[in-house]
Enzyme design. Structure first.
Site, short mmCIF file in Angstrom:
data_model
loop_
_atom_site.label_atom_id
_atom_site.label_comp_id
_atom_site.label_asym_id
_atom_site.label_seq_id
_atom_site.Cartn_x
_atom_site.Cartn_y
_atom_site.Cartn_z
N MET A 151 66.87 60.47 54.78
CA MET A 151 66.00 61.06 55.50
C MET A 151 65.34 62.42 54.69
O MET A 151 66.25 63.31 54.15
CB MET A 151 66.77 61.55 56.73
N HIS A 202 61.94 57.52 47.00
CA HIS A 202 61.46 57.37 48.54
C HIS A 202 61.38 58.71 49.11
O HIS A 202 60.42 59.37 49.41
CB HIS A 202 61.84 56.34 49.30
N GLU A 203 62.62 59.26 49.27
CA GLU A 203 62.76 60.56 50.14
C GLU A 203 62.16 61.61 49.36
O GLU A 203 61.64 62.59 49.80
CB GLU A 203 64.30 60.87 50.18
N GLU A 219 55.06 56.53 55.92
CA GLU A 219 56.01 55.40 55.41
C GLU A 219 55.42 54.09 54.79
O GLU A 219 56.07 53.88 53.57
CB GLU A 219 56.84 54.66 56.68
N1 TRP Z 1 61.94 58.86 57.60
C1 TRP Z 1 62.98 58.13 57.02
C2 TRP Z 1 62.58 57.31 55.81
O1 TRP Z 1 62.14 56.40 55.79
C3 TRP Z 1 63.73 57.22 58.02
C4 TRP Z 1 64.03 57.34 59.25
C5 TRP Z 1 63.50 57.36 60.48
C6 TRP Z 1 65.56 57.79 59.48
N2 TRP Z 1 64.51 57.73 61.61
C7 TRP Z 1 65.80 57.89 60.96
C8 TRP Z 1 66.66 57.90 58.90
C9 TRP Z 1 66.91 58.12 61.67
C10 TRP Z 1 67.81 58.27 59.39
C11 TRP Z 1 67.94 58.11 60.79
O2 TRP Z 1 63.24 57.83 54.65
ZN ZN Z 2 60.48 57.01 54.70
#
Ligand code: TRP
Ligand code: ZN
Length: 859
Positions: free
Chosen positions: A265, A299-300, A322
């Site tokens: 995340m 990605h992050e 995304e």
């Molecule tokens: N935004 C995160 C990513 O794509 C993914 C994500 C969305 C997420 N909801 C989450 C990660 C809940 C952990 C828990 O990198």
């Molecule tokens: Zn993402």
């Protein structure tokens, strides 16, 4: 959990701008396992007439104060999911005190405590489990976070941005204050408190900023975090070089935790990662692990610009951040390793999971139009098809045009919450390319089907290509319109004339393209690089496909031709209820690749690999489950037998040096392990596999041996597995790999084995990694047992989903996916599935997550 009448989906068409903005959000956390007190001080400002309505879930409200006056019960109203302040005025300061129970939070959304670590997860709508708030991405505030805790138990107290103060309170507790200068939506908030090993380093950006890079990992795992740190630095450099984007804070932190719902995340300045995507060393990680870590770290990090600095107006726009960020991480991985292999892997995801999603009751466009539970829309469609849509833009605009468009988008919208339309508009304005028709990719779901016709006039050297497109109806959308589809082609000539590459842009139902002065009738390589996420069928015969596979200069095209070859051969076999006839030309090609592998060994391995069950299944309605499984198994055996000397020769010729994660060595192991897989099915398979296991000096080779042993059912399989489990008990991530192999056992004994696994000391129903390692693997990597005719596989998964829903709804809703698509199977399987879905629907305490999926899928 909510009652039936509240379960109304939200619609994109109903979007309304926020009534109040929040300019500053000050949070004070007094951490406690069962009673954490959160004091939120919100500076609000009216934007338009209307009510001040805040979202909140599972909160115990202690007090509300408006501008220094505690409100009486008559001055606000509370429901299970909201708090309304009756007379807030136009501006003011609201102080809200709530109590949370992090220890009991097994959903892993909001603030939770697991293995002694306090951790938050707010995307998409988890912040409302921390305090009452306008929990939507278009409310951007400057956050200041104070954490109060006992330093002896929790030495590291972290939140977003810069650390501004740290002091000892009179009662002995410590208070740490963090400030994030960049306004952000609540979903990017994070707090972590715990005891960790700490790895730090510095990085100087292209703009001269010295950034402190910090990794926080479980005690004892420091040595396993160096690879991720190095990957982070590569990602930071790459984004500067490729897109001119540099980091914008003095500190970048990454925390690794084992209790996590997804991969990672991108919280501002404080990423939280599933530890399996951070921790790695040469004895415990596979080549795939290393690859995934680099890609997810990238990605992050890339989200800092595409997601954080410019974010989404509402959750229907999720693909804005995304799809774009997946595209960016794919480009990064391609530059760090093999572009061909990266493309092959991305295309496999589309052809298996994404095409399956389009064919399922959950079908949706990359920008969905209605959503009940947002967590259900973090999908391969939004992420991976979303990335394909971005890639098509790059194909149409060229790299330079695309880069200019991205720069325009980021500059124009820095600090804003915007829409997919805003993104496309920036691309259009920066390049002058009319993208009006292209926007349909955002609103239309489904997989377009392309058919092609070739006509060659030998007298004039004129080639006429006729393309037609058509998108079948999906569960969510009946009417489909033509899309703008970039079709890359390559013309190959037998006489040795130079190959030609062309980009055809198909933008209506049927279209013709002409090429003049060709030396002879070409062999056309269609949809090179998978230039659009479509199904394309040609009527090439197997000789033509093998010719492309052997001669095309483009590695992806060669692999793709082999995929089409197998699809064709297997389809004929299914139709005739027979085993496939393997043409001599195929054996010749395979022998050639085994005796003289291409320079790219990883590509050679892919050329020698049959498509998997899911890839083949995408072409059938209903799916001939038993025939496909049988054909795959028998074909593997036929190949093993026919190619034994060459397989052995290739296997023995490839000697692995000491383990090193490099493109060349990864390819070498891939090819060697591909040979091993075939060899396992021969008479001397047991001997080979056992020797391979014993000689292995790395996890990639060890797992290859275990999987081969399992699939070929060699006598020593059980012994090897037991040995592996015993040696690796101390590392949960390696135990997950063990669970994976056990769950992939294609024989009846898997049911007892699974039961035993759940009693293993390392297993916990509360840990998503463990549950996925067992039941995710069973339902996704064990087609023979999962799709058993008697329904036993389906019933087991339904039972697990029911159990997990009470613990972690997000996890349950991901696990249920393979049960939803009953329409794709034969009558018998359909009946089993429908019965189980009806049972699930009748459960009294179904989460919104499961409710949405089960109800969409029921007939
Ligand atoms: N935004 C995160 C990513 O794509 C993914 C994500 C969305 C997420 N909801 C989450 C990660 C809940 C952990 C828990 O990198
Ligand atoms: Zn993402």
């Amino acid at each position: 959990m909510t009652t039936a009448q509240v379960r109304q989906p939200k619609r994109l068409a109903d979007y309304q701008a926020p009534i109040f903005s929040i300019t500053h959000t000050d949070l004070v956390f007094e951490l406690d396992a069962t009673a954490t007190r959160v004091t939120a001080t919100l500076t609000f400002k009216r934007q338009q007439p209307g009510r001040l309505l805040l979202e909140g879930q599972q909160l115990k409200l202690e007090r509300v104060r408006l501008n220094d006056r505690v409100l009486t019960a008559a001055e606000f109203a509370q429901t299970a999911e909201s708090l309304e302040i009756f007379a807030p005025g136009d501006t003011g300061v609201l102080e809200i005190v709530t109590l949370l129970n992090p220890e009991q939070n097994t959903a892993l959304e909001g603030l939770y405590l697991a293995e002694g670590v306090y951790c938050t997860q707010c995307e998409a709508e988890g912040f409302r489990r921390i305090t009452y708030y306008p929990d939507r991405p278009d409310v951007l505030a400057v956050f200041t976070t104070t954490i109060i805790a006992n330093r002896n138990e929790l030495p590291f107290l972290l939140s977003n941005g810069n650390k501004v103060r740290e002091s000892r309170l009179p009662d002995g507790r410590t208070e740490v204050v963090w400030h994030d200068p960049y306004p952000k939506p609540s979903y990017l908030f994070a707090l972590v408190a715990g005891d960790f090993d700490h790895l730090h380093d510095t990085y100087v950006t292209s703009t001269g900023r010295e950034v402190l890079l910090e990794f926080f990992v479980q005690k004892g795992a420091l040595a396993r975090s160096h690879f991720a740190m190095a990957a982070l630095k590569r990602a930071m450099r790459w984004d500067e070089q490729r897109f001119g984007l540099a980091y914008d804070l003095d500190r970048y932190m990454v925390v690794a935790v084992d209790f996590f719902n997804m991969g990672a995340m991108e919280n501002k300045g404080l990423n939280v990662f599933n530890s399996k995507f951070v921790l790695a060393d040469d004895t415990s990680a596979t080549d795939t692990d290393y690859f995934n870590i680099e890609s997810i770290i990238g990605h992050e990090y890339f989200h800092n610009w595409t997601g954080n600095r410019v974010t989404c107006r509402d959750w229907f726009q999720l693909s804005l951040k995304e799809g774009l960020t997946v595209f960016r991480d794919q480009e990064f991985s391609a530059d760090m390793g093999s572009p061909t292999l990266n493309r092959i892997d991305a295309v496999k995801v589309i052809r298996t999971a994404q095409f399956a999603e389009d064919a399922s009751p959950m079908a949706h466009p990359i920008r969905p139009e209605q959503v009940l539970e947002m967590n259900n829309f973090y999908t391969v469609t939004v992420y991976d098809k979303g990335a394909e849509v971005i890639r098509m833009l790059q194909t149409l605009l060229g790299k330079a045009g695309f880069n200019a468009g991205l720069a325009c988008y980021l500059q124009r919208h820095d600090g804003q919450a915007v829409t997919c339309d805003d993104f496309v508009q920036a691309m259009q304005d920066a390049t002058g390319y009319d993208l009006q028709a292209f926007r349909r990719w955002y609103s239309q779901s489904g997989t377009p089907e392309l058919s092609v016709k070739e006509q060659f006039d030998a007298a004039t050297g004129k080639l006429t290509l006729t393309l037609a497109q058509q998108t079948p109806a999906t569960a969510d959308q009946q009417e489909k319109l033509p899309l703008v589809i970039p079709v890359k082609i390559e013309l190959l000539f037998h006489d040795g004339s130079a190959a030609q590459q062309h980009l055809l842009i198909l933008d209506s139902s049927v279209q013709q393209f002409q090429f003049d002065n060709l030396p002879q009738a070409p062999l056309v390589v269609w949809l090179e690089d998978f230039s659009a996420p479509v199904k394309l069928s040609t009527d090439y015969d197997v000789e033509q496909l093998l010719a492309i596979a052997s001669r095309a200069s483009n590695g992806f095209a060669r692999w793709d031709a082999m995929q089409q070859f197998w699809h064709k051969i297997i389809k004929d076999a299914v139709q005739q209820s027979a085993l496939p006839v393997l043409p001599e030309a195929l054996l010749t090609a395979f022998r050639q690749w085994l005796i003289t592998p291409l320079a790219d060994l990883a590509l050679t391995a892919e050329l020698l690999t049959l498509p998997d069950f899911d890839t083949l299944a995408a072409h059938y309605a209903p799916i001939p489950v038993d025939a496909l499984l049988n054909i795959l198994q028998e074909t593997t055996q036929l190949l093993s037998k026919a190619l034994l000397p060459e397989l052995l020769g290739c296997y023995q010729q490839l000697t692995t040096p000491a383990y090193h994660y490099s493109e060349a060595d990864v390819g070498l192991r891939a090819l060697k392990n591909r040979c091993l897989h075939y060899l396992a099915f021969t008479a001397e398979g047991a001997k080979r596999v056992t020797a391979h296991y014993q000689a292995a000096n790395n996890m990639t080779d060890i797992l290859a041996a275990l999987h081969a042993a399992q699939h070929a059912n060699i006598a020593q399989a059980g012994e090897l597995m037991a040995d592996f489990a015993k040696r690796n008990e101390a590392n949960v991530h390696v135990m997950d790999k063990y669970f994976n192999v056990v769950a992939a056992n294609p024989r009846d004994s898997v049911f007892d084995a699974l039961e035993k696994l759940t009693a293993h000391p390392v297993f916990s129903w509360k840990n998503p990694n463990r549950v996925r390692a067992v039941y995710g693997a069973f339902s996704q990597r064990n087609a023979p047992q999962f799709h058993r005719k008697d329904g036993k596989g389906y019933a087991l998964l339904a039972e697990v989903v029911t159990k997990v829903d009470a613990i972690n709804p997000q996890l349950a809703a991901r696990l249920i996916t393979p049960l939803l698509s009953w329409q794709r199977y034969d009558d018998g399987r359909q009946q089993q599935l429908i019965m189980l879905l009806r049972e699930l629907a009748s459960l009294p305490m179904l989460s919104d997550d499961l409710y949405e999926k089960v109800h969409k899928s029921l007939p």
